[in-house]
Write a protein that holds these residues in place. Structure first.
Motif, short mmCIF file in Angstrom:
data_model
loop_
_atom_site.label_atom_id
_atom_site.label_comp_id
_atom_site.label_asym_id
_atom_site.label_seq_id
_atom_site.Cartn_x
_atom_site.Cartn_y
_atom_site.Cartn_z
N ASP A 168 -2.64 82.73 -67.92
CA ASP A 168 -3.40 82.29 -69.08
C ASP A 168 -4.02 83.47 -69.82
OD1 ASP A 168 -5.77 83.05 -67.77
OD2 ASP A 168 -6.19 81.03 -67.06
N ASN A 169 -4.75 83.17 -70.86
CA ASN A 169 -5.31 84.22 -71.71
C ASN A 169 -6.55 84.89 -71.11
OD1 ASN A 169 -3.38 83.86 -73.77
ND2 ASN A 169 -4.52 82.12 -74.60
N LEU A 170 -7.02 84.41 -69.97
CA LEU A 170 -8.17 85.00 -69.30
C LEU A 170 -7.75 85.94 -68.17
CD1 LEU A 170 -10.49 81.84 -69.07
CD2 LEU A 170 -10.53 83.67 -70.80
N GLY A 171 -6.45 86.16 -68.03
CA GLY A 171 -5.96 87.00 -66.96
C GLY A 171 -5.80 86.28 -65.64
N GLN A 172 -5.95 84.96 -65.65
CA GLN A 172 -5.81 84.17 -64.44
C GLN A 172 -4.37 83.65 -64.31
OE1 GLN A 172 -8.76 81.13 -65.04
NE2 GLN A 172 -10.47 82.52 -64.68
N THR A 173 -3.94 83.47 -63.06
CA THR A 173 -2.61 82.95 -62.79
C THR A 173 -2.70 81.70 -61.95
OG1 THR A 173 -1.60 85.16 -62.88
CG2 THR A 173 -0.35 83.43 -61.78
N THR A 174 -2.02 80.66 -62.38
CA THR A 174 -1.96 79.41 -61.63
C THR A 174 -0.59 79.29 -60.98
OG1 THR A 174 -3.50 78.31 -63.16
CG2 THR A 174 -2.12 76.89 -61.78
N HIS A 175 -0.59 79.11 -59.65
CA HIS A 175 0.64 78.93 -58.88
C HIS A 175 0.76 77.46 -58.49
CE1 HIS A 175 1.25 83.34 -58.17
NE2 HIS A 175 -0.06 83.35 -58.32
N ILE A 176 1.90 76.86 -58.77
CA ILE A 176 2.14 75.45 -58.43
C ILE A 176 3.43 75.38 -57.62
CG2 ILE A 176 2.54 73.13 -59.31
CD1 ILE A 176 1.08 74.00 -61.88
N ARG A 177 3.35 74.75 -56.45
CA ARG A 177 4.53 74.59 -55.60
C ARG A 177 4.79 73.10 -55.39
NH1 ARG A 177 7.60 77.74 -52.52
NH2 ARG A 177 6.23 79.53 -52.95
N PHE A 178 6.03 72.68 -55.63
CA PHE A 178 6.41 71.28 -55.50
C PHE A 178 7.06 71.04 -54.14
CE2 PHE A 178 6.60 72.30 -60.04
CZ PHE A 178 5.75 71.33 -60.56
N SER A 179 6.85 69.83 -53.58
CA SER A 179 7.45 69.46 -52.30
C SER A 179 7.75 67.96 -52.32
CB SER A 179 6.50 69.80 -51.14
OG SER A 179 5.28 69.07 -51.26
N ASP A 180 8.48 67.52 -51.30
CA ASP A 180 8.87 66.10 -51.19
C ASP A 180 9.47 65.60 -52.50
OD1 ASP A 180 7.85 66.08 -48.58
OD2 ASP A 180 5.86 65.46 -49.25
N ILE A 181 10.37 66.38 -53.05
CA ILE A 181 10.96 66.06 -54.36
C ILE A 181 12.03 64.99 -54.21
CG2 ILE A 181 12.25 66.98 -56.31
CD1 ILE A 181 11.00 69.71 -55.69
N GLU A 182 11.94 63.96 -55.02
CA GLU A 182 12.95 62.91 -55.08
C GLU A 182 13.53 62.88 -56.49
OE1 GLU A 182 13.55 58.07 -54.41
OE2 GLU A 182 11.60 59.02 -53.99
N LEU A 183 14.85 62.98 -56.59
CA LEU A 183 15.50 63.03 -57.89
C LEU A 183 15.98 61.65 -58.31
CD1 LEU A 183 17.64 66.27 -57.47
CD2 LEU A 183 15.32 66.04 -58.39
N ASN A 184 15.76 61.35 -59.57
CA ASN A 184 16.21 60.12 -60.22
C ASN A 184 15.77 58.85 -59.49
OD1 ASN A 184 17.58 61.44 -62.38
ND2 ASN A 184 19.29 61.88 -60.99
N PRO A 185 14.50 58.79 -59.07
CA PRO A 185 14.01 57.53 -58.51
C PRO A 185 13.77 56.51 -59.63
CG PRO A 185 12.19 59.05 -58.73
CD PRO A 185 13.44 59.80 -59.14
N THR A 186 13.70 55.24 -59.28
CA THR A 186 13.33 54.20 -60.24
C THR A 186 11.81 54.15 -60.34
OG1 THR A 186 15.31 52.91 -59.70
CG2 THR A 186 13.49 51.77 -60.80
N LEU A 187 11.28 54.44 -61.50
CA LEU A 187 9.83 54.50 -61.71
C LEU A 187 9.43 53.42 -62.71
CD1 LEU A 187 9.44 58.37 -62.05
CD2 LEU A 187 9.01 56.98 -60.02
N ASP A 188 8.45 52.62 -62.33
CA ASP A 188 7.97 51.56 -63.21
C ASP A 188 7.27 52.16 -64.42
OD1 ASP A 188 5.91 49.42 -64.16
OD2 ASP A 188 7.27 48.34 -62.81
N GLU A 189 7.49 51.57 -65.58
CA GLU A 189 6.89 52.09 -66.82
C GLU A 189 5.38 52.09 -66.76
OE1 GLU A 189 8.35 50.22 -70.28
OE2 GLU A 189 10.45 50.81 -69.96
N SER A 190 4.78 51.22 -65.96
CA SER A 190 3.33 51.16 -65.87
C SER A 190 2.73 52.43 -65.30
CB SER A 190 2.90 49.96 -65.00
OG SER A 190 3.36 50.12 -63.67
#
Length: 213
Positions: A168-190
């Motif tokens: 970001d513009n303050l010199g900070q870095t955000t690290h995000i790590r994803f896990s338990d990934i499921e591809l193309n699941p059926t997700l309710d619009e709600s």
């Protein structure tokens, strides 16, 4: 130059070009092959000296194009939801919901960066960044000057986003790590709507002053 050296140089050049193409190619494959996704995430924010400022975790749902639910469950509760047109940010502790249009919020959340589309290409320069930690990387730099991030780096494993790094513009870095990934699941619009409690303050950034629940 001896033919052998020319051949070696050519092979090295081809390898470099192939590595350069990996990141963007993998990201394009993700956009082409994945319409929906569910995952857990862990997020860590560090200052410019590498000291940890904040840690959080939660769940992420994606339904392309432009629909997502980014929900922090620990150590605080926040819900960020897009229905494809409107972006809603619910801070449970503050009892406040902020509403903005998608176009005005492109830089506001890493979730929207994963939806892809023309809007992303309009806002960022996107180039491959080689391989690191067993992943192909993509670097995104904003085209405009007045943005939240200086640079975003996205690491993909098996053509699926696995790690995101945001400077970001303050010199900070955000690290995000994803896990338990499921591809193309059926997700309710709600899952991509937000029921706003009556006792919550609504700040409508679309200029409608409290409307648009």
């Amino acid at each position: 130059m001896p033919l052998r050296r020319i051949l070696v140089a050519f092979v090295l050049l081809c390898a470099a070009v192939t590595a350069q193409a990996d990141g963007v190619g993998d990201l394009e494959a993700f956009y082409n092959n994945v319409d929906s996704l569910s995952a857990q995430f862990e997020q860590e924010q560090k200052d410019d000296s590498g000291q940890t400022l904040q840690q959080a975790s939660g769940t992420f749902l994606l339904s392309r194009p432009d629909r997502f639910r980014w929900e922090y469950t620990a150590p605080y509760q926040q819900v960020i939801v897009s229905d494809g047109e409107t972006f809603r940010f619910y801070d449970v502790d503050l009892a406040q919901v902020t509403i903005r249009s998608i176009d005005a919020t492109l830089q506001a959340t890493p979730a929207l960066l994963l939806t892809g589309g023309a809007a992303l290409e309009d806002a960022f320069n996107i180039v491959s960044a080689g391989r690191r930690d067993g992943m192909s990387w993509v670097r995104l730099t904003p085209r405009a000057d007045d943005t939240d991030f200086q640079e975003v780096r996205l690491g993909l494993k098996d053509q699926v986003p696995s790690v995101m790094e945001l400077d970001d513009n303050l010199g900070q870095t955000t690290h995000i790590r994803f896990s338990d990934i499921e591809l193309n699941p059926t997700l309710d619009e709600s899952r991509f709507t937000l029921d706003i409690p009556d006792d919550v303050e609504v700040v409508d950034g679309r200029g409608m002053n409290g409307q648009g629940r």
